[in-house]
Design a protein around this motif. Structure first.
Motif, PDB file in Angstrom:
ATOM      1  N   ASP A   1       4.079  -0.209   3.747  1.00  0.00           N
ATOM      2  CA  ASP A   1       5.525  -0.249   3.945  1.00  0.00           C
ATOM      3  C   ASP A   1       6.113   1.155   3.898  1.00  0.00           C
ATOM      4  OD1 ASP A   1       8.130  -1.959   3.938  1.00  0.00           O
ATOM      5  OD2 ASP A   1       8.402  -0.569   2.265  1.00  0.00           O
ATOM      6  N   THR A   2       5.593   1.995   3.015  1.00  0.00           N
ATOM      7  CA  THR A   2       6.073   3.366   2.944  1.00  0.00           C
ATOM      8  C   THR A   2       5.789   4.118   4.241  1.00  0.00           C
ATOM      9  OG1 THR A   2       5.748   3.403   0.542  1.00  0.00           O
ATOM     10  CG2 THR A   2       5.909   5.527   1.668  1.00  0.00           C
TER      11      THR A   2
ATOM     12  N   GLY B   1       2.232  -2.203  -0.144  1.00  0.00           N
ATOM     13  CA  GLY B   1       3.316  -1.306  -0.526  1.00  0.00           C
ATOM     14  C   GLY B   1       3.169   0.066   0.110  1.00  0.00           C
TER      15      GLY B   1
ATOM     16  N   CYS C   1       7.748  -5.840  -0.671  1.00  0.00           N
ATOM     17  CA  CYS C   1       7.725  -6.046   0.782  1.00  0.00           C
ATOM     18  C   CYS C   1       6.849  -7.232   1.176  1.00  0.00           C
ATOM     19  CB  CYS C   1       7.242  -4.783   1.487  1.00  0.00           C
ATOM     20  SG  CYS C   1       5.509  -4.374   1.155  1.00  0.00           S
TER      21      CYS C   1
ATOM     22  N   ARG D   1       8.125   2.861   6.991  1.00  0.00           N
ATOM     23  CA  ARG D   1       9.484   3.384   6.865  1.00  0.00           C
ATOM     24  C   ARG D   1       9.553   4.829   7.354  1.00  0.00           C
ATOM     25  NH1 ARG D   1      13.046   0.502   3.694  1.00  0.00           N
ATOM     26  NH2 ARG D   1      14.175   2.414   3.222  1.00  0.00           N
TER      27      ARG D   1
ATOM     28  N   HIS E   1      -2.406   4.756   3.088  1.00  0.00           N
ATOM     29  CA  HIS E   1      -1.592   5.270   4.194  1.00  0.00           C
ATOM     30  C   HIS E   1      -2.434   5.445   5.459  1.00  0.00           C
ATOM     31  CE1 HIS E   1       1.997   5.769   1.849  1.00  0.00           C
ATOM     32  NE2 HIS E   1       1.451   6.630   1.024  1.00  0.00           N
TER      33      HIS E   1
ATOM     34  N   SER F   1       5.780   7.392  -4.930  1.00  0.00           N
ATOM     35  CA  SER F   1       5.113   6.135  -4.580  1.00  0.00           C
ATOM     36  C   SER F   1       3.602   6.284  -4.653  1.00  0.00           C
ATOM     37  CB  SER F   1       5.533   5.690  -3.171  1.00  0.00           C
ATOM     38  OG  SER F   1       6.923   5.413  -3.112  1.00  0.00           O
TER      39      SER F   1
ATOM     40  N   GLN G   1      11.536  -1.191  -2.581  1.00  0.00           N
ATOM     41  CA  GLN G   1      11.314  -2.007  -1.390  1.00  0.00           C
ATOM     42  C   GLN G   1       9.829  -2.212  -1.141  1.00  0.00           C
ATOM     43  OE1 GLN G   1      13.322  -3.667   0.574  1.00  0.00           O
ATOM     44  NE2 GLN G   1      11.701  -4.292   2.011  1.00  0.00           N
ATOM     45  N   SER G   2       9.024  -1.186  -1.370  1.00  0.00           N
ATOM     46  CA  SER G   2       7.588  -1.307  -1.120  1.00  0.00           C
ATOM     47  C   SER G   2       6.919  -2.270  -2.089  1.00  0.00           C
ATOM     48  CB  SER G   2       6.927   0.071  -1.216  1.00  0.00           C
ATOM     49  OG  SER G   2       6.940   0.558  -2.547  1.00  0.00           O
TER      50      SER G   2
ATOM     51  N   PRO H   1      11.444   6.934   2.031  1.00  0.00           N
ATOM     52  CA  PRO H   1      10.601   6.038   1.232  1.00  0.00           C
ATOM     53  C   PRO H   1      11.414   5.346   0.144  1.00  0.00           C
ATOM     54  CG  PRO H   1       9.568   8.192   1.504  1.00  0.00           C
ATOM     55  CD  PRO H   1      10.978   8.327   1.993  1.00  0.00           C
TER      56      PRO H   1
END
Length: 287
Positions: free
Chosen positions: A112-113, A109, A131, A116, A269, A66, A127-128, A123
């Motif tokens: 979202d990682t 994105g 999202c 999760r 992040h 990711s 989905q990311s 991960p």
């Protein structure tokens, strides 16, 4: 003749009895007010931004696929911006507004990682990527505000160029001379002051608002106000955080922006952990 007074007397007695009963009865219980959970902010310390970066690096190492995907996008935007700066520098800020349309969705994105991973889930790149679709309304409104600010920023930059360069818009060489030539420090000072005002506004509105929209599905106004509260109540820490972001981005741009392959995901992040550190988790819903 005597029936009517009796009826009126009886009615009067019933009315008086009802009035006395109402006066002596306890007041009816009021409906409870609608519960609105206030957003609580956590006090921050000067060491927190470094902790956010460290946790962001852990997220990058935990989800390298990711990170590489989103880092490539950030690098691509940097290459386009660099090309515009070299060919038509007066449009650099205007093009940056286009990056603001894409940047928040890429950052979401990464958020979202991180979210999760916090929840103990693996991960998921797919989905990311999608999202943000459940928060399109709030995200669209927030991005619109950021784009308007960026367009105003670009227009102000054009005005500064036009005022301080009487022969027209400068080339890339002219821009470099303006930066390093002491005779043009007035231009540099004005340009930095104008850019600093808009940069502070964009940073204040967006520093925790986008991860907050993802996490709580709140509206753009609440998220933006909360983000500004974080900056106002923790000014020193947020100044340090903004300085670290600028430093990481500047270093990553040294080799044709290739450093954004790591710096982009790292800051994404880390921004999630900045939100987690600055905004207290909502209280659990009553059972």
């Amino acid at each position: 003749m005597w029936g009517l007074p009796k009826v009126e007397t009886a009615s009067f007695g019933v009315t008086t009895l009802l009035a006395r009963t109402a006066m002596s009865a306890p007041p009816a219980a009021e409906l409870p007010p609608i519960a609105v959970s206030a957003i609580t902010l956590n006090p921050l310390r000067l060491g927190d931004p470094f902790r956010w970066l460290r946790r962001g690096l852990h997220d990058v190492m935990a989800a390298p696929g990711s990170a590489l995907f989103y880092g490539a996008w950030f690098w691509g935007m940097a290459l386009v911006l660099g090309w515009v700066f070299r060919t038509r520098p007066e449009y650099t800020m205007s093009l940056a507004s286009g990056c603001l349309l894409l940047g928040p969705f890429l950052a979401m994105g990464l958020y979202d990682t991180s979210r999760r991973r916090e929840a103990g889930q693996p991960p998921d790149l797919g989905q990311s990527i999608t999202c943000w679709d459940a928060h399109m309304g709030s995200m669209g409104m927030l991005v619109l505000v950021l784009v308007v600010l960026e367009l105003l920023w670009g227009r102000a930059s054009l005005v500064v160029f036009a005022v301080f360069f009487n022969t027209g818009m400068p080339s890339t060489t002219g821009v470099m001379e303006a930066i390093f030539n002491p005779s043009n420090w007035g231009f540099v000072a004005v340009y930095m002051a104008v850019g600093g005002v808009f940069a502070a506004l964009v940073f204040s509105i967006s520093v925790v608002s986008i991860p907050m929209i993802l996490d709580r599905d709140t509206d753009a106004l609440t998220a933006g106000i909360t983000s500004m509260r974080v900056v106002i109540e923790n000014t020193a820490v947020m100044l340090l955080w903004g300085l670290l972001i600028s430093l990481v981005v500047a270093v990553s741009l040294w080799l044709w922006g290739a450093g954004l392959l790591l710096a982009g995901p790292l800051l994404g992040h880390a921004s999630w952990h900045a939100y987690r550190g600055a905004v207290a988790s909502p209280p659990p819903a009553p059972v």
